[in-house]
Motif scaffolding. Sequence first.
Motif, short mmCIF file in Angstrom:
data_model
loop_
_atom_site.label_atom_id
_atom_site.label_comp_id
_atom_site.label_asym_id
_atom_site.label_seq_id
_atom_site.Cartn_x
_atom_site.Cartn_y
_atom_site.Cartn_z
N ASP A 230 -35.26 -47.74 -87.35
CA ASP A 230 -35.02 -47.23 -86.01
C ASP A 230 -35.83 -48.09 -85.05
O ASP A 230 -37.00 -47.84 -84.80
CB ASP A 230 -35.46 -45.77 -85.93
CG ASP A 230 -35.07 -45.14 -84.60
OD1 ASP A 230 -34.87 -45.89 -83.62
OD2 ASP A 230 -34.98 -43.91 -84.54
N ARG A 231 -35.19 -49.13 -84.55
CA ARG A 231 -35.99 -50.14 -83.85
C ARG A 231 -36.62 -49.57 -82.58
O ARG A 231 -37.70 -49.98 -82.18
CB ARG A 231 -35.15 -51.38 -83.55
CG ARG A 231 -33.93 -51.18 -82.69
CD ARG A 231 -33.13 -52.47 -82.60
NE ARG A 231 -32.34 -52.69 -83.79
CZ ARG A 231 -31.04 -52.37 -83.89
NH1 ARG A 231 -30.40 -51.84 -82.86
NH2 ARG A 231 -30.38 -52.58 -84.99
N ILE A 232 -35.95 -48.61 -81.95
CA ILE A 232 -36.50 -48.08 -80.70
C ILE A 232 -37.67 -47.13 -80.97
O ILE A 232 -38.69 -47.19 -80.30
CB ILE A 232 -35.38 -47.39 -79.90
CG1 ILE A 232 -34.41 -48.44 -79.38
CG2 ILE A 232 -35.97 -46.59 -78.75
CD1 ILE A 232 -33.17 -47.89 -78.76
N ALA A 233 -37.52 -46.27 -81.95
CA ALA A 233 -38.58 -45.29 -82.19
C ALA A 233 -39.75 -45.87 -82.98
O ALA A 233 -40.88 -45.46 -82.80
CB ALA A 233 -38.01 -44.09 -82.93
N GLN A 234 -39.46 -46.82 -83.87
CA GLN A 234 -40.51 -47.29 -84.76
C GLN A 234 -40.98 -48.70 -84.47
O GLN A 234 -42.05 -49.10 -84.93
CB GLN A 234 -40.01 -47.26 -86.21
CG GLN A 234 -39.66 -45.89 -86.73
CD GLN A 234 -38.87 -45.99 -88.01
OE1 GLN A 234 -37.72 -46.40 -88.01
NE2 GLN A 234 -39.49 -45.64 -89.13
N GLY A 235 -40.18 -49.46 -83.73
CA GLY A 235 -40.51 -50.87 -83.65
C GLY A 235 -40.91 -51.40 -82.28
O GLY A 235 -41.48 -52.47 -82.18
#
Lengths: 397, 515, 315
Positions: free
Chosen positions: B347-352
């Motif tokens: 989840d690139r937005i939440a985790q990255g």
Amino acid sequence: MSDSGTSQQADEAAGSAGGSPPRGRDLRTALMQPDGWRLERRLEVRPTYELYATVIALAITAVLIGLLVLLVGVSPFDAFSSLYEGAFGDRESALETLVQSTPLILTGLAAAVAFRAGVWNIGGQGQFIAGAIGTFFVYDMFPGLPAPLLIVAMLVGAAVFGAIWATVASVLLVRYNTNEILTTVMLNFVIDYFLSWLLSGVWQASNTPYSQTERMAENTYLPRFFDDSRLHWGFAIALIAAAFVHFMMRRTSMGFEFRAIGVNKRAASYKGINTAVSIVAVMAVSGALAGLAGAGELLGLHHRINFEFGEQQIGFTGIIIALVARLHPVGVIAVAIAFAGLVNGATQMQISTGIPAALVTVIEGVALVLVLVAAVACRYRLRRGAVHADESAEGSE
Amino acid sequence: MDTTPVTAPGNDILVAEEVTKVFPGVIANDAVNLNVRRGEIHCLLGENGAGKTTLADILYGVYRPDDGRVLLNGEPLDLHSPRDAIEAGIGMVHQHFELVPPMSVIENVVIGTGAKQWLDLSEARRRLEEFFADYDVEIDPDAEVGRLSVGEQQWVEIFKTLYFGVEILILDEPTAVLTPQGVDELFRILRQMRDEGLTIILITHKLREVIALSDRVTVLRRGEVVGTVNTADVEQRDLARMMVGRDVLMQADKAQHDTGEVVLKIDDIHLASDTGRGSLKGLSLDVRGGEILGIAGVSGNGQNALFDAVVGVRHPEQGTIRIADADTTHAPPHKVALQGVASVPGDRIAQGLMMDFSVKENLILGNQRARRFARAGVLNRAEIDRFADESIEHFEIKTPSASQTTSTLSGGNLQKIIMARELSGEPRLIIVHQPTRGLDIAASEYVRRRLIEERDRGVAVLLMSEDLDEIFQLSDRIAVIYDGRIDYVAEPEATSLEEIGLYMAGVVEAAGAAP
Amino acid sequence: MEDFFTYSVILGIFVATVKIATPLLIAATGELVAESSGILNLSLEGTMTIGAFTGFLVANETGSLWLGLLGAAAGGAALGLLMAVMTATVKVNQVVAGLALNILGLGGAFFWYRSVYDEGGAVALPTVDRFETVAVPLLSEIPALGEVFFDQHWLTYFAVVMVPLTFVFLYRTKYGLELRSIGHNPEACDMRGVGIISRQYTAVIYGGVMAGLGGAFLSLSEAGQFFPDIIAGRGWIALAIVIFGNWRASWILVGSLLFGFLEATQLSLQAQDVNLPYQLLLALPFILTIAALVFNRSRSRVPLALTIPYHRGER
């Protein structure tokens, strides 16, 4: 670094959902609304929008207050001009406004730093008191120190005491997950009563029935800039602190991490930022700033702690200032001076127009309410029509 | 195998006609036709992203279709909310439960029902007890829902829905949270309910369940209906082919070469998740330098836990993780990163990413204390700018400037920012999860090419993806994760989509194919 | 020290305990309902001040204490309405909204008071005749107990009655159940068609009314006048009591009495010139509240969605 990271935490402060951008199911609402006008979240809130929104909110505040003044039977023009006269009308009052702004800048910065990291330090008031206690503690402990060293030691003591008092809440937060909003509010009262105990006990001045300390020796006074004004070095300290905060948040690794946990704590921990350490650190910085405000008031103006010391609620006002300033350090200086001007000018206004000085608090409250609402409003835009695939972040390459 | 829709007018209770639903960048349902008959158990079968849940959400009023219509008993159905669906007699139990954990079972059941202001739980209690007795379920009506097991909570959800008197019950992957015994019990009861006249739509990706339970099955693939068949007429292998079968596989554009030492070695790790979904239950694997190990699997089988365990966000209760010579089982994320581990989260937005940071700030996220970017705790802006410009050019990130706010960029560019950041440290292990989800073709190809380049450089790559094409295209070895374990590893040439599909669907378990 | 433990002093402390607990209890039971709907209203201090003022204003203008109570309720409701608009509709952060309205309430009451009563400058502070205590027939004759519990103000009886009523409302009515479920999981309610915003408005406005009445107790039953610092931190104590009571009506009663007792004891200590740090007794409610937060964390009954605004369709 750019200023682009700043809108988010201010939004957190101003409103609602905060960090998580729309994803997955949350398209639901937008998609289910029939065609026509609808509100849509902006992908990006430019700092300029925020500035406009804040200015508009303050303008509406002025209009509302004008109407209120009219209701009391005074011409708003008279009220505002006497307010302005009292605040900035001449050199004396302008300098006095700066005197009043000094602690507000520091407590405003204290709130702004913590809020930017997503930590809700409502304890500025208590940390302000802790700072004053720390100052007097050092004074009491090291009577023999030469003046310059003593002043430095007292300032350090204030910062340390403020930081320690903030750390009580942050440690409870990271260790027991207790809501820092609630604990900091409670701790404000605890330190208040602790001070009261000190003032009526171990620190009580002899030969007086009042709850107050001895007057501090003159060599502890913060030097004044001018002979004809109370403006003291505390103001310079406040400005330096603002510069320091700005530098720390934008130019240091630690500040980067503070902002990161404020924006997206989860991603921060995935990228190796120790969120617990950052929370404790940012609370310590915040508490230290509020503590310095206490030292400044004590060493620059009052020279003794008495039972009225915390009555101006400087810590709480700092929170309002930080929020109206949208958590920008420079904005904090501007808003703090404006608020100090209100307080300072209100006396003049009361004398010349008969409007109660309490109007100032109403102005503060209305301004804050409207700035908060404006901050939420500028994250949306009004659009017509249905959502199309090409409007989203995912689809448009 | 007969894949033409089986229609029997008069019997149909719920029909979807040419239903189309477009999400940004994805056609979730493309002119889908579905007919569900009164009193049957109808499975919706498909991989992740096939459009099963979207279709169900349309039937339940969560989404409105962009095109097409839904008919209930032959009448067009216009749903604006789940409440409308419930009133029309359609209930749904999502994977994400809609329960109020601190309240009792019975309170949860009556929320939103009843006409009288005085709360009368006796009627609900009577029906609840009757229901539990009928189906032989043992749950205390006064128990606090938050203290029940996930399986029991699911029962509460099901009964909550039935309490409204619905005729059609939609269940989204109900077995994911159940033990094998729990699954048997659920199936027994669902059959009983069907026999009593309830119509059940069951969403699943597990072939065994389809065969064991359903009367008919509709298979979806990439938003389209592949076909509706009578379960009795087909074999598991037929369904597997329908589910994963597709056109000619894109050929991997990558050179053969030798692999190096083992870089990542995971030995028998266990990691329980809070919800009961996606726990790791004794997972082992190893990845060598210069190879891409592709992990295929349906989401929720432990991919997130595996990712978290490798990067150090969560730590296994049991087992070991070694990166080269270092034991990183209990190392925090920044220590793991120091071992040369790069990670591209699912989840690139939440985790990255920090969506409100500038592009350049995201490019150094995690390296804000690295010698290169900071001296004595002060960020080196000149170096950061230089690095950012370099990365933007090198990784073809399309942004007006390095100071642009990240949230304004497209998904492909977001992923490129993460790739640029993660690959800049010359890692020896890269763990990537769903690297191309939601990206367009060009961006996807770009990301894949980069991964192959890294592999050619001798980096160990652990790739988790639900996109089987991607797995086959990139992997030197393919493993299948199912229910928190990896029991099947093969080289792409030695296996087939169908074979992988069977393992992904849990048809074959622990068939002796050692890792 | 021996003098302190006389019958009359101790009886006095208990009588004072009940009096001091009254405004705390009224405001806290109201806040309990507001928080049950998931909205933390931090503006109790300001709302109580407004209530104390509007109550006094109306009573002073009309000469009727009962109309004064109505005025207090209206003042509290107005601030509650503002809070509801900001948090349930606009979805401004609840903490910040609460702080903002706190200031607005404090400043507004003070300003209004000064504009109405302070025009000439040195005028004697206006007063109203206070509510008399009402002795319950027979019960008030019971020694000690009668004086402590059955010879009190109307508002005190009201406060005590509101404890079981609040419990019944929250746990035995459909509306209360829905309110509590919204406070824990608004999405679950939304999915079942339970209107969220209207219920949050109701709860927060009700909380405002109760805070207003709590404030009016101080101006109309205790002081008979209004002055800016009349609430003196009681709003914050009421907030603390809700936390201390772990969001349960019965424990809120206990907390109110306990905190009232501590206050009454310290007042008595000061009056008797007993050399004990009375500040410790004053600080104790807040220390106990923090302790309750720490120790109750595993069995906390805090509404799970407290302070989290609900946007339909976001998880």
